[in-house]
Motif scaffolding. Structure first.
Motif, PDB file in Angstrom:
ATOM      1  N   GLY A 109       0.828  -1.206   0.000  1.00 30.14           N
ATOM      2  CA  GLY A 109       0.000   0.000   0.000  1.00 30.14           C
ATOM      3  C   GLY A 109       0.857   1.248   0.000  1.00 30.14           C
ATOM      4  O   GLY A 109       1.404   1.627   1.040  1.00 30.14           O
ATOM      5  N   SER A 127      -3.957  -1.723   9.119  1.00 31.65           N
ATOM      6  CA  SER A 127      -5.188  -1.904   8.335  1.00 31.65           C
ATOM      7  C   SER A 127      -6.466  -1.969   9.168  1.00 31.65           C
ATOM      8  O   SER A 127      -7.561  -1.951   8.604  1.00 31.65           O
ATOM      9  CB  SER A 127      -5.084  -3.188   7.520  1.00 31.65           C
ATOM     10  OG  SER A 127      -5.199  -4.328   8.366  1.00 31.65           O
ATOM     11  N   HIS A 128      -6.351  -2.113  10.480  1.00 34.83           N
ATOM     12  CA  HIS A 128      -7.481  -2.319  11.390  1.00 34.83           C
ATOM     13  C   HIS A 128      -8.050  -3.734  11.295  1.00 34.83           C
ATOM     14  O   HIS A 128      -9.024  -4.042  11.971  1.00 34.83           O
ATOM     15  CB  HIS A 128      -8.622  -1.302  11.156  1.00 34.83           C
ATOM     16  CG  HIS A 128      -8.196   0.121  11.299  1.00 34.83           C
ATOM     17  ND1 HIS A 128      -9.027   1.183  11.045  1.00 34.83           N
ATOM     18  CD2 HIS A 128      -7.005   0.659  11.673  1.00 34.83           C
ATOM     19  CE1 HIS A 128      -8.375   2.319  11.236  1.00 34.83           C
ATOM     20  NE2 HIS A 128      -7.147   2.012  11.621  1.00 34.83           N
ATOM     21  N   TYR A 129      -7.466  -4.587  10.476  1.00 35.70           N
ATOM     22  CA  TYR A 129      -7.826  -6.008  10.432  1.00 35.70           C
ATOM     23  C   TYR A 129      -6.784  -6.775  11.230  1.00 35.70           C
ATOM     24  O   TYR A 129      -5.591  -6.702  10.935  1.00 35.70           O
ATOM     25  CB  TYR A 129      -7.868  -6.510   8.993  1.00 35.70           C
ATOM     26  CG  TYR A 129      -7.921  -8.018   8.869  1.00 35.70           C
ATOM     27  CD1 TYR A 129      -9.078  -8.715   9.174  1.00 35.70           C
ATOM     28  CD2 TYR A 129      -6.795  -8.743   8.456  1.00 35.70           C
ATOM     29  CE1 TYR A 129      -9.120 -10.102   9.075  1.00 35.70           C
ATOM     30  CE2 TYR A 129      -6.833 -10.121   8.342  1.00 35.70           C
ATOM     31  CZ  TYR A 129      -7.998 -10.793   8.654  1.00 35.70           C
ATOM     32  OH  TYR A 129      -8.044 -12.164   8.553  1.00 35.70           O
ATOM     33  N   CYS A 169      -0.422  -1.289   4.821  1.00 35.08           N
ATOM     34  CA  CYS A 169      -1.045   0.038   4.775  1.00 35.08           C
ATOM     35  C   CYS A 169      -2.168   0.063   3.744  1.00 35.08           C
ATOM     36  O   CYS A 169      -2.272   0.978   2.928  1.00 35.08           O
ATOM     37  CB  CYS A 169       0.002   1.104   4.446  1.00 35.08           C
ATOM     38  SG  CYS A 169       1.302   1.266   5.676  1.00 35.08           S
ATOM     39  N   VAL A 170      -2.998  -0.983   3.774  1.00 36.06           N
ATOM     40  CA  VAL A 170      -4.140  -1.067   2.868  1.00 36.06           C
ATOM     41  C   VAL A 170      -5.419  -0.993   3.683  1.00 36.06           C
ATOM     42  O   VAL A 170      -5.409  -1.213   4.900  1.00 36.06           O
ATOM     43  CB  VAL A 170      -4.108  -2.371   2.047  1.00 36.06           C
ATOM     44  CG1 VAL A 170      -2.837  -2.442   1.208  1.00 36.06           C
ATOM     45  CG2 VAL A 170      -4.212  -3.598   2.952  1.00 36.06           C
ATOM     46  N   PRO A 171      -6.568  -0.688   3.046  1.00 39.24           N
ATOM     47  CA  PRO A 171      -7.835  -0.650   3.786  1.00 39.24           C
ATOM     48  C   PRO A 171      -8.185  -2.006   4.385  1.00 39.24           C
ATOM     49  O   PRO A 171      -7.744  -3.054   3.897  1.00 39.24           O
ATOM     50  CB  PRO A 171      -8.855  -0.247   2.707  1.00 39.24           C
ATOM     51  CG  PRO A 171      -8.053   0.410   1.642  1.00 39.24           C
ATOM     52  CD  PRO A 171      -6.712  -0.280   1.646  1.00 39.24           C
ATOM     53  N   ARG A 172      -8.986  -1.972   5.428  1.00 39.56           N
ATOM     54  CA  ARG A 172      -9.374  -3.196   6.128  1.00 39.56           C
ATOM     55  C   ARG A 172      -9.953  -4.246   5.192  1.00 39.56           C
ATOM     56  O   ARG A 172      -9.654  -5.438   5.299  1.00 39.56           O
ATOM     57  CB  ARG A 172     -10.393  -2.856   7.222  1.00 39.56           C
ATOM     58  CG  ARG A 172     -10.894  -4.064   7.998  1.00 39.56           C
ATOM     59  CD  ARG A 172     -12.005  -3.678   8.972  1.00 39.56           C
ATOM     60  NE  ARG A 172     -12.580  -4.869   9.579  1.00 39.56           N
ATOM     61  CZ  ARG A 172     -12.127  -5.451  10.680  1.00 39.56           C
ATOM     62  NH1 ARG A 172     -11.080  -4.934  11.302  1.00 39.56           N
ATOM     63  NH2 ARG A 172     -12.687  -6.517  11.163  1.00 39.56           N
ATOM     64  N   GLU A 173     -10.792  -3.808   4.236  1.00 41.00           N
ATOM     65  CA  GLU A 173     -11.469  -4.761   3.367  1.00 41.00           C
ATOM     66  C   GLU A 173     -10.490  -5.511   2.454  1.00 41.00           C
ATOM     67  O   GLU A 173     -10.811  -6.601   1.957  1.00 41.00           O
ATOM     68  CB  GLU A 173     -12.538  -4.067   2.517  1.00 41.00           C
ATOM     69  CG  GLU A 173     -12.037  -2.894   1.690  1.00 41.00           C
ATOM     70  CD  GLU A 173     -12.117  -1.566   2.411  1.00 41.00           C
ATOM     71  OE1 GLU A 173     -12.118  -0.534   1.713  1.00 41.00           O
ATOM     72  OE2 GLU A 173     -12.186  -1.564   3.664  1.00 41.00           O
ATOM     73  N   HIS A 208      -3.476   1.100  15.594  1.00 44.27           N
ATOM     74  CA  HIS A 208      -4.786   1.670  15.286  1.00 44.27           C
ATOM     75  C   HIS A 208      -4.763   3.135  15.689  1.00 44.27           C
ATOM     76  O   HIS A 208      -4.873   3.477  16.867  1.00 44.27           O
ATOM     77  CB  HIS A 208      -5.886   0.915  16.032  1.00 44.27           C
ATOM     78  CG  HIS A 208      -7.254   1.117  15.466  1.00 44.27           C
ATOM     79  ND1 HIS A 208      -7.812   2.374  15.301  1.00 44.27           N
ATOM     80  CD2 HIS A 208      -8.165   0.240  14.998  1.00 44.27           C
ATOM     81  CE1 HIS A 208      -9.026   2.248  14.788  1.00 44.27           C
ATOM     82  NE2 HIS A 208      -9.259   0.965  14.586  1.00 44.27           N
TER      83      HIS A 208
END
Length: 209
Positions: free
Chosen positions: A89, A176-178, A151-155, A193
């Protein structure tokens, strides 16, 4: 190591290392466990117990040599050579993390970044190449990175995690919050986070000031 250190002990090591660096820059040669305890907000006994997990480093009544103690903690924290690292990312957050890894971080050698956006591929990020995510498999097979910065979105993170783990990566600095460790309990993950951190700061501001 005499005793297997607990996670709280491990998490205190970077603070010891940072404070010792500040002391060394100020010309301090020796420090006692009591002095370190005051800086850490803990007890001298706790400081000694922490260091005893790794062999002690000091002598009773004499204290610790600041330079030597910092060097020993540096070996524990960062190893003997930088760990090969990739970043997934290359957006704004990825750029900030790449900049930190290249200029300020110890123990990690950022080798490449990956992104899915065609306009990013072929550019450089802090002097490392940005490669297409389609190249991740062949890159990992050749270079065998040990750490990935996410550094990518959670999805997108779950799929990225599976791919990287299948490719042999076992350690993650995860923005990523995942939480990888729920699905993959055998990997090492340091979750960051930013929202949680700001929420904690907000609570302190609103309830204690």
């Amino acid at each position: 190591m005499q005793n297997k250190p607990s996670l709280p002990v491990i998490k205190r090591l970077p603070r010891y290392y940072r404070y010792l660096g500040e002391m060394e820059q100020s010309g301090v040669v020796k420090v006692s466990s009591s002095e370190l305890a005051r800086m850490m907000g803990t007890t001298a006994s706790q400081v000694r117990q922490d260091f005893n997990c790794f062999g002690g480093f000091g002598q009773q009544g004499i204290g610790y040599n600041v330079k030597l103690l910092r060097e020993e903690l540096g070996k524990l924290l960062f190893g003997r050579r930088p760990v090969p690292t990739v970043l997934i990312g290359a957006g704004n957050l990825g750029h900030a993390m790449a900049n930190y890894l290249r200029k300020d971080a110890q123990g990690f050698a950022l080798q490449a970044a990956f992104d899915v956006k065609p306009e990013m591929v072929g550019l450089t990020l802090c002097d490392v190449p940005i490669l297409d995510m389609k190249e991740l498999g062949s890159y990992c097979a050749e270079h065998r990175p040990k750490v990935a910065v996410i550094c990518v979105p959670r999805e997108a993170a779950a799929q990225v995690a599976r791919q990287l783990i299948d490719l042999g990566v076992r350690a993650f600095w995860n923005f990523s919050h995942y939480d990888f460790s729920i699905e993959f309990p055998d990997v090492v993950v340091e979750n960051v986070h930013l929202g949680d951190s700001l929420a904690t700061l907000s609570y302190e501001v609103n309830n204690n000031l």
